[in-house]
Design a protein around this motif. Structure first.
Motif, short mmCIF file in Angstrom:
data_model
loop_
_atom_site.label_atom_id
_atom_site.label_comp_id
_atom_site.label_asym_id
_atom_site.label_seq_id
_atom_site.Cartn_x
_atom_site.Cartn_y
_atom_site.Cartn_z
N LEU A 135 1.08 -1.33 0.06
CA LEU A 135 -0.19 -0.11 -0.15
C LEU A 135 0.97 1.10 0.23
CD1 LEU A 135 -2.73 1.33 0.35
CD2 LEU A 135 -2.50 1.14 2.91
N MET A 136 2.06 1.37 1.18
CA MET A 136 2.67 2.19 1.02
C MET A 136 3.70 2.23 -0.55
SD MET A 136 2.53 3.98 4.46
CE MET A 136 0.59 2.86 3.92
N GLU A 137 4.43 1.58 -1.33
CA GLU A 137 4.92 2.33 -2.55
C GLU A 137 3.71 2.67 -3.70
OE1 GLU A 137 6.31 -2.16 -3.61
OE2 GLU A 137 7.70 -0.99 -4.91
N ALA A 138 2.37 2.14 -2.88
CA ALA A 138 1.77 2.50 -4.84
C ALA A 138 0.94 3.80 -4.35
CB ALA A 138 0.35 1.65 -4.47
N LEU A 139 1.11 4.49 -2.87
CA LEU A 139 0.36 5.95 -2.96
C LEU A 139 1.14 6.87 -3.52
CD1 LEU A 139 0.88 6.01 1.16
CD2 LEU A 139 -1.13 6.11 -0.21
N PRO A 140 2.56 6.71 -4.36
CA PRO A 140 3.24 7.92 -5.24
C PRO A 140 1.93 7.24 -6.44
CG PRO A 140 4.61 6.69 -4.64
CD PRO A 140 3.25 6.23 -3.89
N TYR A 141 1.43 6.79 -6.50
CA TYR A 141 0.19 5.94 -7.89
C TYR A 141 -0.80 6.19 -7.54
CZ TYR A 141 4.44 4.12 -9.19
OH TYR A 141 6.40 4.19 -9.72
N LYS A 142 -1.25 7.28 -6.18
CA LYS A 142 -3.10 6.80 -5.94
C LYS A 142 -3.81 7.90 -6.79
CE LYS A 142 -3.97 9.24 -1.70
NZ LYS A 142 -3.66 10.22 -0.51
N ALA A 143 -2.86 8.92 -7.21
CA ALA A 143 -4.05 8.58 -9.06
C ALA A 143 -4.63 7.86 -9.49
CB ALA A 143 -3.69 10.38 -9.33
N TRP A 144 -3.41 6.52 -9.87
CA TRP A 144 -4.31 6.18 -10.92
C TRP A 144 -4.54 4.61 -10.00
CZ3 TRP A 144 1.56 4.92 -13.38
CH2 TRP A 144 1.64 6.53 -14.14
N ILE A 145 -5.02 4.41 -8.68
CA ILE A 145 -5.55 3.47 -8.22
C ILE A 145 -6.51 3.70 -7.56
CG2 ILE A 145 -5.30 1.48 -7.05
CD1 ILE A 145 -2.38 2.05 -6.98
N LEU A 146 -8.38 3.23 -8.04
CA LEU A 146 -9.18 4.15 -7.81
C LEU A 146 -9.85 3.09 -6.16
CD1 LEU A 146 -12.16 4.98 -8.67
CD2 LEU A 146 -12.74 3.21 -10.23
N GLY A 147 -9.21 1.38 -5.81
CA GLY A 147 -9.58 1.30 -4.41
C GLY A 147 -8.85 -0.13 -5.03
#
Ligand code: HPA
Ligand code: ZN
Length: 355
Positions: free
Chosen positions: A158-170
């Protein structure tokens, strides 16, 4: 108004505008593409022909499916590979009437074998953007944690994904449910919610403790949707709660027929007729041989659904999608226009649930 006698249910089901909400991108890897990616990446595969690959699709339950599903992914390495996989799916989705897709991906199935998260997300994202531009499909991503890995690894992902938050809906939760209940990931999902992600979780069919896990996702985790989840019929009070909340259930009839002995048509259709927000999806179509329109047809044939009930399933797919009210209304208006043009009566307004 009755449906015309020469009505073609298959064509009607495929043409219905629909949202696909339960689709694992890694589950769309067709054998032909698997061979192409293996060749591109210099990987030797044990099977030499498409028929040999398909001969390994001998599933009796979720565990035996996952034992084939994960090893196949080693052909996916570069961002281009992930793009090509998602793009091939989106081309098929277009033919099946999909106009909006919220697609699962399993980053840990790749990071756990040394493929950078960045390769996965940038490849998938490029295909999603292209789908909007070239196919008119709005395509979104849902990051799934693998429940047979630790909660710590899920949190790190989840932490690794945060920089890409705008690309991930859920975010979602998949893989082997046995001994991996939803509560194992309570802190991860609480953090994901605080970060603004929508939440969903798999509650797979006929698991040990299925009904307890469904109760936990409703009462403790507070999900926005449930993937599969039709074992809820075992507890009428929970069905009433899900109905009151307008909670979506992303059912997958053909997948069910591979990992259990049947499609679970009685459960799906029973819930539909009770006014619960169920809809139909494809899960892992390359492995189960049926994309989403094919799943509508399979369920209709098995359960004797009327064309109007197919319309209700498509309406439910948008009611359960993570869309703005204006976009949801526009998609439902398109369904109504399509059905009316084909002489199919619309579902009673009373069946429509609050947004
Ligand atoms: N259940 C659990 N894990 C999965 C599934 C599923 O339906 N498909 C791909 N991974
Ligand atoms: Zn699934």
């Amino acid at each position: 108004m009755t449906t015309p006698v020469d009505f073609d249910l298959t064509a009607f089901a495929h043409g219905l505008p629909k949202a696909e909400l339960h689709l694992h991108l890694e589950g769309t890897l067709e054998p032909e593409l698997k061979f192409a990616l293996a060749a591109r990446n210099g990987i030797e595969l044990p099977e030499k022909t498409v028929e040999e690959v398909r001969a390994t699709y001998d599933f009796t339950d979720l565990t035996s499916f996952l034992a084939v599903y994960y090893p196949a992914m080693r052909v996916l390495q570069t961002a281009e590979d992930f793009h090509d996989l998602a793009w091939a799916y989106l081309l098929k989705a277009k033919e099946q009437g999909v106009v909006h897709a919220e697609m699962f991906f399993d980053p840990q199935a790749h990071t756990s074998r040394g493929v950078p998260f960045e390769n996965v997300i940038t490849g998938y994202r490029r295909a999603a953007v292209r789908a909007q531009d070239e196919l008119g499909i709005s395509a979104e991503l849902i990051l799934c944690f693998l429940r047979d890995f630790s909660a710590e690894y899920a949190m790190a992902t989840l932490m690794e994904a945060l920089p890409y938050k705008a690309w991930i809906l859920g975010v979602g939760l998949d893989s082997d449910e046995r001994d991996n209940p939803p509560t194992k990931f309570a802190a991860v999902f609480a953090r994901a919610k605080a970060e603004g992600f929508f939440l969903t979780m798999h509650c797979d069919i006929d698991q040990v403790g299925s009904i307890d896990n469904i109760r936990a996702v409703l009462e403790d985790i507070g999900v926005d949707r449930i993937d599969h989840g039709t074992n809820i019929v075992e507890d009428p009070a929970l069905v009433a709660l899900a109905k009151e909340r307008g909670l979506g259930f992303t059912t997958c009839p053909v997948s069910n027929s591979f990992v259990t002995e049947q499609m679970k048509a009685d459960e799906i259709v029973g819930l539909l007729r009770e006014g619960v927000r169920v809809m139909v999806n494809s899960d892992d179509p390359a492995y189960f041989g049926a994309y989403v329109g094919d799943n509508y047809v399979a369920l209709a044939e098995q359960a004797g659904l009327t064309p109007t009930e197919l319309v209700q399933l498509a309406v439910n797919s948008f009611e359960a999608a993570w869309l703005t009210p204006a976009r949801r209304a526009a998609y439902i208006a398109a369904i109504e226009e399509y059905a009316t043009a084909q002489g199919v009566p619309l579902p009673a307004q009373g069946v429509r649930l609050p947004a």
